[in-house]
Design an enzyme around this catalytic site. Structure first.
Site, PDB file in Angstrom:
ATOM      1  N   ARG A   1      82.314  18.087  51.755  1.00 45.66           N
ATOM      2  CA  ARG A   1      82.534  19.530  51.760  1.00 45.66           C
ATOM      3  C   ARG A   1      81.858  20.256  50.613  1.00 45.66           C
ATOM      4  NH1 ARG A   1      86.412  17.167  54.317  1.00 45.66           N
ATOM      5  NH2 ARG A   1      86.042  15.661  52.680  1.00 45.66           N
ATOM      6  N   THR A   2      82.054  19.738  49.403  1.00 46.94           N
ATOM      7  CA  THR A   2      81.597  20.528  48.253  1.00 46.94           C
ATOM      8  C   THR A   2      80.082  20.656  48.287  1.00 46.94           C
ATOM      9  OG1 THR A   2      83.492  19.731  47.025  1.00 46.94           O
ATOM     10  CG2 THR A   2      81.742  20.735  45.743  1.00 46.94           C
TER      11      THR A   2
ATOM     12  N   LYS B   1      68.464   4.536  36.039  1.00 46.92           N
ATOM     13  CA  LYS B   1      67.629   3.845  35.045  1.00 46.92           C
ATOM     14  C   LYS B   1      68.164   4.075  33.636  1.00 46.92           C
ATOM     15  CE  LYS B   1      63.501   4.905  37.764  1.00 46.92           C
ATOM     16  NZ  LYS B   1      62.319   5.775  37.753  1.00 46.92           N
TER      17      LYS B   1
ATOM     18  N   ARG C   1      78.121  17.486  40.354  1.00 45.95           N
ATOM     19  CA  ARG C   1      79.353  16.673  40.365  1.00 45.95           C
ATOM     20  C   ARG C   1      79.041  15.374  39.634  1.00 45.95           C
ATOM     21  NH1 ARG C   1      83.059  15.439  45.521  1.00 45.95           N
ATOM     22  NH2 ARG C   1      83.771  17.503  44.874  1.00 45.95           N
TER      23      ARG C   1
ATOM     24  N   HIS D   1      87.840  20.988  38.754  1.00 44.28           N
ATOM     25  CA  HIS D   1      87.047  21.244  39.958  1.00 44.28           C
ATOM     26  C   HIS D   1      87.206  22.729  40.317  1.00 44.28           C
ATOM     27  CE1 HIS D   1      85.081  20.800  43.706  1.00 44.28           C
ATOM     28  NE2 HIS D   1      85.755  19.795  44.241  1.00 44.28           N
TER      29      HIS D   1
HETATM   30  C1  NCD Z   1      88.367  16.771  46.183  1.00 45.25           C
HETATM   31  C2  NCD Z   1      87.588  16.229  45.002  1.00 45.25           C
HETATM   32  O1  NCD Z   1      86.450  15.781  45.147  1.00 45.25           O
HETATM   33  O2  NCD Z   1      88.155  16.288  43.926  1.00 45.25           O
HETATM   34  N1  NCD Z   1      87.591  16.982  47.310  1.00 45.25           N
HETATM   35  C3  NCD Z   1      86.864  18.120  47.423  1.00 45.25           C
HETATM   36  O3  NCD Z   1      86.031  18.432  46.603  1.00 45.25           O
HETATM   37  N2  NCD Z   1      87.128  18.915  48.444  1.00 45.25           N
HETATM   38  C4  NCD Z   1      89.617  16.011  46.439  1.00 45.25           C
HETATM   39  C5  NCD Z   1      89.549  14.546  46.678  1.00 45.25           C
HETATM   40  O4  NCD Z   1      88.504  13.929  46.601  1.00 45.25           O
HETATM   41  O5  NCD Z   1      90.611  13.996  46.951  1.00 45.25           O
END
Ligand code: NCD
Length: 354
Positions: free
Chosen positions: A51-52, A80, A101, A129
């Site tokens: 999703r993100t 590396k 991320r 997040h």
């Molecule tokens: C979450 C995350 O990555 O922290 N997912 C997301 O970004 N929608 C929650 C999760 O991974 O459980």
């Protein structure tokens, strides 16, 4: 250069502005279709994501911009041994804005120190997040019409669940919000999230059933398997909470059920048909809030004001942060910096006590 590392980097007024933009995008999508023509977003993901990453990319395309993507950190030079700082310095040469991320706590703040374009934290380890919180806020706003006077149950892995930490930070700025923190004792919310907030607004319990009748929002979370050092411990906790229709019998008729997703086993599929389930809508709202955020940050970039997110009272410390999951452990050039909050000295990157 304005980056968004923590949801608290955005003021309450700015959150209201982002919500207004997202709602306007929903109502008048055509106005936004070419607004970022010629601009580029990089999505740098060193951890799995559906999703993100995809909603960031869809957001940029829907604004008329382009995307270059590094979906698997292990296909990049990080494999590396390249540092986050060097990676960001390089990627800043190719794009106008970066969503990153990383599995290390504090990596996004460190990235914002070395980049020359805005960095959006798309999740840094078990820490925070902020853009998931933007999705959560738009969902709550559209479903409830307000943020004040809500009782929010956060259920599951409150220790490693970074979305929980950011959502608590965001929601505790509104009036008369109560939090019921529902978790096994091993997975309670870290002290650094609760510190400095009104202690009377938090109740900790292990019982979802007892909390249920009081809730306006139920925020379910996945037990974060990848963050456990001990697999046995994960196995013993993984099915701590499973929401099903039976448990919802005692819930309010206007409860709203949120989940950042992915779900593993914590919401039975039968709940999807309950009109109180909002978690799939929430993923769509995430795209609109990311559109609003990218627009805001690029607008500010075009009218620059130099800003560092490093707190002004952070000092370089001789004592290294001892959190093995902190970015200070893996970035050679990064000095541990600390801040004192509520009398406790904490690492500025991961917020663990020094
Ligand atoms: C979450 C995350 O990555 O922290 N997912 C997301 O970004 N929608 C929650 C999760 O991974 O459980």
């Amino acid at each position: 250069m304005r980056s968004v590392i923590d949801i608290l980097d955005l003021s309450v007024a700015e959150i209201a502005e982002l919500l207004a933009t997202a709602n306007d995008i929903i109502d008048h999508h055509e106005k936004y279709e070419n607004i970022l023509r010629g601009r580029k977003l990089a999505t740098l993901f060193f951890e799995p994501s559906t999703r993100t990453r995809m909603s960031f990319e869809a957001a940029m395309y829907e604004l008329g911009g382009n995307v270059i993507s590094l979906a698997g950190g292990n296909t990049s030079s990080a494999a590396k041994g390249e540092s986050v700082a060097d990676t960001i310095r390089v990627v800043s040469n190719y794009v106008d804005i970066i969503a990153m991320r990383h599995y290390i706590e504090g990596a996004a703040l460190a990235a914002s120190e070395s980049g020359t374009v805005p960095i959006i934290n798309a999740g840094d380890g078990g820490h925070c997040h902020p853009t998931q919180t933007l999705a959560d806020l738009l969902t709550i706003y559209r479903e409830k019409g307000h943020f004040d006077n809500l009782t929010i149950g956060l259920c599951g892995d409150l220790k490693y669940g970074r979305t929980v930490h950011s959502l608590i930070n965001a929601m505790s700025r509104y009036a008369n919000v109560r939090f019921i923190l529902i978790s096994p004792k091993e997975l309670r919310c870290p002290a650094y999230v609760l510190e400095g907030k009104d202690p009377t607004s938090f109740i900790e319990t292990a019982s979802l059933e007892e909390a249920m009748p009081e809730l306006d929002i139920l925020y379910m979370t996945r037990i974060q398997k990848e963050r456990f050092d001990d697999e046995e411990e994960y196995l013993s906790l993984k099915d701590s909470y499973i929401l099903n229709n039976e448990k919802l019998k005692n819930a309010k008729a206007d409860l709203k059920i949120l989940h950042p997703l992915p779900r593993v086993n914590e919401i039975a599929v039968e709940v999807d048909d309950d009109e109180r389930a909002c978690y799939f809508k929430q993923t769509l709202y995430g795209k609109y809030m990311r559109m609003a955020l990218i627009l805001k940050l690029l607008k500010e970039k075009d009218n620059p004001k130099k800003e560092s997110l490093m707190p002004a009272d952070a000092i370089i410390s001789d004592v290294k942060c001892s959190n093995p999951k902190c970015i200070c452990q893996s970035e050679q050039e990064l000095k541990t910096r600390t801040i004192i909050r509520n009398g406790i000295r904490r690492c500025v990157y991961c917020e663990h006590e020094i």
